[in-house]
Design a protein around this motif. Structure first.
Motif, PDB file in Angstrom:
ATOM      1  N   HIS A  79       0.940  -1.158  -0.061  1.00  0.00           N
ATOM      2  CA  HIS A  79       0.147   0.196   0.116  1.00  0.00           C
ATOM      3  C   HIS A  79       0.889   1.303   0.013  1.00  0.00           C
ATOM      4  CE1 HIS A  79      -3.523   2.168   0.605  1.00  0.00           C
ATOM      5  NE2 HIS A  79      -2.979   2.898   1.773  1.00  0.00           N
ATOM      6  N   ALA A  80       1.146   1.804  -1.163  1.00  0.00           N
ATOM      7  CA  ALA A  80       1.824   3.039  -1.149  1.00  0.00           C
ATOM      8  C   ALA A  80       1.480   3.772  -2.552  1.00  0.00           C
ATOM      9  CB  ALA A  80       3.493   2.654  -1.407  1.00  0.00           C
ATOM     10  N   ASP A  81       2.286   4.753  -2.910  1.00  0.00           N
ATOM     11  CA  ASP A  81       2.202   5.428  -4.032  1.00  0.00           C
ATOM     12  C   ASP A  81       3.181   4.931  -5.193  1.00  0.00           C
ATOM     13  OD1 ASP A  81       2.828   7.380  -6.059  1.00  0.00           O
ATOM     14  OD2 ASP A  81       2.083   9.027  -4.850  1.00  0.00           O
ATOM     15  N   ALA A  82       2.423   4.301  -6.069  1.00  0.00           N
ATOM     16  CA  ALA A  82       3.191   3.376  -7.092  1.00  0.00           C
ATOM     17  C   ALA A  82       4.199   4.197  -8.022  1.00  0.00           C
ATOM     18  CB  ALA A  82       2.308   2.757  -7.883  1.00  0.00           C
ATOM     19  N   ASP A  83       3.900   5.429  -8.332  1.00  0.00           N
ATOM     20  CA  ASP A  83       4.774   6.208  -9.223  1.00  0.00           C
ATOM     21  C   ASP A  83       6.016   6.541  -8.461  1.00  0.00           C
ATOM     22  OD1 ASP A  83       3.132   5.933 -11.403  1.00  0.00           O
ATOM     23  OD2 ASP A  83       2.241   7.888 -11.107  1.00  0.00           O
ATOM     24  N   ARG A  84       5.894   6.929  -7.108  1.00  0.00           N
ATOM     25  CA  ARG A  84       7.034   7.492  -6.272  1.00  0.00           C
ATOM     26  C   ARG A  84       7.839   6.445  -5.996  1.00  0.00           C
ATOM     27  NH1 ARG A  84       5.032  11.370  -8.162  1.00  0.00           N
ATOM     28  NH2 ARG A  84       3.421  12.379  -7.271  1.00  0.00           N
ATOM     29  N   ILE A  85       7.220   5.214  -5.769  1.00  0.00           N
ATOM     30  CA  ILE A  85       8.073   4.040  -5.588  1.00  0.00           C
ATOM     31  C   ILE A  85       8.701   3.490  -6.860  1.00  0.00           C
ATOM     32  CG2 ILE A  85       7.988   1.791  -4.690  1.00  0.00           C
ATOM     33  CD1 ILE A  85       7.560   3.559  -2.471  1.00  0.00           C
ATOM     34  N   TYR A  86       8.442   3.927  -7.615  1.00  0.00           N
ATOM     35  CA  TYR A  86       9.035   3.451  -8.997  1.00  0.00           C
ATOM     36  C   TYR A  86      10.022   4.423  -9.078  1.00  0.00           C
ATOM     37  CZ  TYR A  86       9.727   2.867 -13.956  1.00  0.00           C
ATOM     38  OH  TYR A  86      10.681   2.819 -15.340  1.00  0.00           O
ATOM     39  N   ARG A  87      10.063   5.624  -8.764  1.00  0.00           N
ATOM     40  CA  ARG A  87      11.134   6.741  -8.893  1.00  0.00           C
ATOM     41  C   ARG A  87      12.198   6.127  -7.830  1.00  0.00           C
ATOM     42  NH1 ARG A  87      12.014  12.226  -9.940  1.00  0.00           N
ATOM     43  NH2 ARG A  87      14.342  12.214  -9.802  1.00  0.00           N
ATOM     44  N   VAL A  88      11.792   5.881  -6.600  1.00  0.00           N
ATOM     45  CA  VAL A  88      12.814   5.562  -5.397  1.00  0.00           C
ATOM     46  C   VAL A  88      13.582   4.247  -6.068  1.00  0.00           C
ATOM     47  CG1 VAL A  88      12.942   4.062  -3.408  1.00  0.00           C
ATOM     48  CG2 VAL A  88      11.362   6.054  -3.291  1.00  0.00           C
ATOM     49  N   LEU A  89      12.957   3.323  -6.643  1.00  0.00           N
ATOM     50  CA  LEU A  89      13.408   1.909  -7.071  1.00  0.00           C
ATOM     51  C   LEU A  89      14.621   2.525  -8.345  1.00  0.00           C
ATOM     52  CD1 LEU A  89      11.243  -0.836  -6.834  1.00  0.00           C
ATOM     53  CD2 LEU A  89      13.250  -0.481  -5.638  1.00  0.00           C
ATOM     54  N   THR A  90      14.261   3.214  -9.163  1.00  0.00           N
ATOM     55  CA  THR A  90      14.994   3.671 -10.181  1.00  0.00           C
ATOM     56  C   THR A  90      16.028   4.526  -9.943  1.00  0.00           C
ATOM     57  OG1 THR A  90      12.865   4.210 -11.367  1.00  0.00           O
ATOM     58  CG2 THR A  90      14.747   5.037 -12.570  1.00  0.00           C
ATOM     59  N   ASN A  91      15.959   5.413  -8.784  1.00  0.00           N
ATOM     60  CA  ASN A  91      17.099   6.219  -8.111  1.00  0.00           C
ATOM     61  C   ASN A  91      18.198   5.035  -7.759  1.00  0.00           C
ATOM     62  OD1 ASN A  91      15.686   8.386  -9.093  1.00  0.00           O
ATOM     63  ND2 ASN A  91      15.832   9.390  -7.121  1.00  0.00           N
ATOM     64  N   LEU A  92      17.527   4.181  -6.896  1.00  0.00           N
ATOM     65  CA  LEU A  92      18.538   3.220  -6.129  1.00  0.00           C
ATOM     66  C   LEU A  92      19.028   2.527  -7.157  1.00  0.00           C
ATOM     67  CD1 LEU A  92      16.456   2.239  -2.862  1.00  0.00           C
ATOM     68  CD2 LEU A  92      18.414   4.054  -3.261  1.00  0.00           C
ATOM     69  N   VAL A  93      18.470   1.839  -8.182  1.00  0.00           N
ATOM     70  CA  VAL A  93      19.239   0.968  -9.061  1.00  0.00           C
ATOM     71  C   VAL A  93      20.229   1.772  -9.898  1.00  0.00           C
ATOM     72  CG1 VAL A  93      18.801  -0.558 -11.203  1.00  0.00           C
ATOM     73  CG2 VAL A  93      17.290  -0.630  -9.108  1.00  0.00           C
ATOM     74  N   SER A  94      19.906   2.901 -10.412  1.00  0.00           N
ATOM     75  CA  SER A  94      20.826   3.855 -11.385  1.00  0.00           C
ATOM     76  C   SER A  94      21.663   4.020 -10.667  1.00  0.00           C
ATOM     77  CB  SER A  94      20.114   4.943 -11.667  1.00  0.00           C
ATOM     78  OG  SER A  94      20.719   6.251 -11.691  1.00  0.00           O
ATOM     79  N   ASN A  95      21.934   4.497  -9.169  1.00  0.00           N
ATOM     80  CA  ASN A  95      23.200   4.503  -8.491  1.00  0.00           C
ATOM     81  C   ASN A  95      24.043   3.337  -8.464  1.00  0.00           C
ATOM     82  OD1 ASN A  95      22.946   7.356  -7.640  1.00  0.00           O
ATOM     83  ND2 ASN A  95      21.859   7.031  -5.806  1.00  0.00           N
ATOM     84  N   ALA A  96      23.168   2.278  -8.060  1.00  0.00           N
ATOM     85  CA  ALA A  96      23.880   0.914  -7.967  1.00  0.00           C
ATOM     86  C   ALA A  96      24.513   0.683  -9.091  1.00  0.00           C
ATOM     87  CB  ALA A  96      22.917  -0.250  -7.543  1.00  0.00           C
ATOM     88  N   ILE A  97      24.218   0.778 -10.238  1.00  0.00           N
ATOM     89  CA  ILE A  97      24.710   0.566 -11.346  1.00  0.00           C
ATOM     90  C   ILE A  97      25.925   1.551 -11.806  1.00  0.00           C
ATOM     91  CG2 ILE A  97      24.573   0.807 -14.316  1.00  0.00           C
ATOM     92  CD1 ILE A  97      21.760   0.075 -13.731  1.00  0.00           C
ATOM     93  N   LYS A  98      25.830   2.889 -11.528  1.00  0.00           N
ATOM     94  CA  LYS A  98      26.758   3.975 -11.598  1.00  0.00           C
ATOM     95  C   LYS A  98      27.920   3.603 -10.611  1.00  0.00           C
ATOM     96  CE  LYS A  98      24.490   7.840 -10.568  1.00  0.00           C
ATOM     97  NZ  LYS A  98      24.356   9.354 -10.332  1.00  0.00           N
ATOM     98  N   TYR A  99      27.744   3.286  -9.445  1.00  0.00           N
ATOM     99  CA  TYR A  99      28.813   3.026  -8.563  1.00  0.00           C
ATOM    100  C   TYR A  99      29.304   1.623  -8.489  1.00  0.00           C
ATOM    101  CZ  TYR A  99      27.611   7.807  -7.599  1.00  0.00           C
ATOM    102  OH  TYR A  99      27.263   9.158  -7.917  1.00  0.00           O
ATOM    103  N   THR A 100      29.022   0.795  -9.574  1.00  0.00           N
ATOM    104  CA  THR A 100      29.651  -0.684  -9.441  1.00  0.00           C
ATOM    105  C   THR A 100      30.385  -0.882 -10.853  1.00  0.00           C
ATOM    106  OG1 THR A 100      27.754  -1.319  -8.251  1.00  0.00           O
ATOM    107  CG2 THR A 100      28.889  -2.926  -9.561  1.00  0.00           C
ATOM    108  N   LEU A 101      31.534  -1.417 -10.473  1.00  0.00           N
ATOM    109  CA  LEU A 101      32.612  -1.465 -11.649  1.00  0.00           C
ATOM    110  C   LEU A 101      32.546  -3.282 -12.311  1.00  0.00           C
ATOM    111  CD1 LEU A 101      35.419   0.103 -10.056  1.00  0.00           C
ATOM    112  CD2 LEU A 101      33.940   1.181 -11.808  1.00  0.00           C
ATOM    113  N   GLU A 102      32.127  -3.904 -11.320  1.00  0.00           N
ATOM    114  CA  GLU A 102      31.825  -5.334 -11.896  1.00  0.00           C
ATOM    115  C   GLU A 102      31.056  -6.103 -10.794  1.00  0.00           C
ATOM    116  OE1 GLU A 102      35.850  -7.810 -10.470  1.00  0.00           O
ATOM    117  OE2 GLU A 102      35.899  -6.665 -12.246  1.00  0.00           O
TER     118      GLU A 102
END
Ligand code: ADP
Length: 272
Positions: free
Chosen positions: A147-170
């Motif tokens: 039970h949450a705001d789907a669009d905002r949670i989508y945004r949260v996950l996108t930001n976290l995954v995009s950071n995870a990709i940015k700061y991972t080398l392998e």
């Protein structure tokens, strides 16, 4: 005794009033200082991409435009700076809208597994460019309703995954869930560079970056985690992080379990 003397009591009241006024003024001063600092930070951050784009365009006008190779290279760099400027303005708007409560939250019951799947699909090409994988931690056969705001949670996950990709080398990035009675723990785990312990609380501040130049080069606005924090606060929950330098980081947050459309229908039936 003496302590009940009316004049003394009046004096005490006046003294208390003075202290309260003093506190209010101190709070206002702090707020004002914060505002000033924020404006200075924003101006500085805006200047960086503008200054870069200006440099390339003026160099082109000063003659570099005649060289075909340089022309393309400089135009590309100017475009990249303008893209960065655009992301920065977008993020600033989002942050201020969440803070002022201008964006209303739309709470609904939805399947977070399918939202996470969309995020994975959207991020896959970015990860592939770096030879990284983005997937679920394990197979989630059944949907998990929250039970949450789907669009905002989508945004949260996108930001976290995009950071995870940015700061991972392998290695790669994993999204996972742990269902615990009324709540589900959602986590994004990477095998990246990690975050030094002394910076763990600061990374959620606006414009804070562990390595300023490196993060900026990767197109980061320094606002991604501040947005994550604010969205989750609006959900009455918070984001946690554990990290080991050189090994990786895990960001997680809890959401209340929701109901599927069928369950809500059944409940309505029972009430009738
Ligand atoms: P940025 O746009 O710079 O990525 P964020 O607010 O998203 O801004 O993150 C703030 C800082 O936290 C980053 O600059 C980076 O130093 C650090 N950080 C965020 N996520 C990770 C991660 N998954 N691994 C390592 N460092 C991270």
């Amino acid at each position: 005794g003496n302590s009940n003397h009316p004049l003394k009591r009046i004096n005490q009241e006046i003294y208390k009033y003075g202290i309260n006024r003093h506190r209010e003024i101190e709070d206002l001063k702090k707020l004002e200082a914060f505002r000033r600092e924020f404006l200075a930070d924003v101006s500085h951050e805006l200047k960086t991409p503008v200054f870069a784009a200006q440099g390339f365009v003026h160099t082109l006008l000063d003659g570099a435009i005649d060289d075909k190779k340089i022309r393309k290279k400089f135009l590309k760099r100017a475009a990249k700076s303008l893209d960065n400027l655009d992301s920065l303005i977008q993020d600033l708007l989002t942050l201020s809208q969440i803070e002022t409560g201008e964006i209303k939250m739309h709470f609904e019951h939805f399947n977070i597994v399918s939202i996470a799947e969309e995020v994975i699909d959207q991020m896959e090409s970015k990860a592939e460019d770096k030879n990284l994988t983005v997937r679920f931690d394990s197979a989630y056969e059944t949907p998990i309703f929250v039970h949450a705001d789907a669009d905002r949670i989508y945004r949260v996950l996108t930001n976290l995954v995009s950071n995870a990709i940015k700061y991972t080398l392998e290695g790669g990035v994993q999204i996972g869930f742990e269902v615990k009675s009324e709540k589900v723990l959602v986590y994004v785990k990477d095998t990246g560079v990690g975050i030094p312990p002394e910076h763990l609380t600061r990374i959620f501040e606006r414009f804070f970056r562990v390595e300023k130049s490196r993060s900026k080069e990767m197109g980061g606005t320094g606002l991604g985690l501040a947005i994550v924090k604010h969205i989750l606060e609006a959900h009455n929950t918070k984001v946690s992080v554990i990290s080991t330098v050189g090994k990786g980081s895990t960001f997680s947050f809890k959401l209340p379990i929701g109901q599927s459309a069928e369950e809500m229908e059944e409940e309505l039936e029972e009430e009738r």
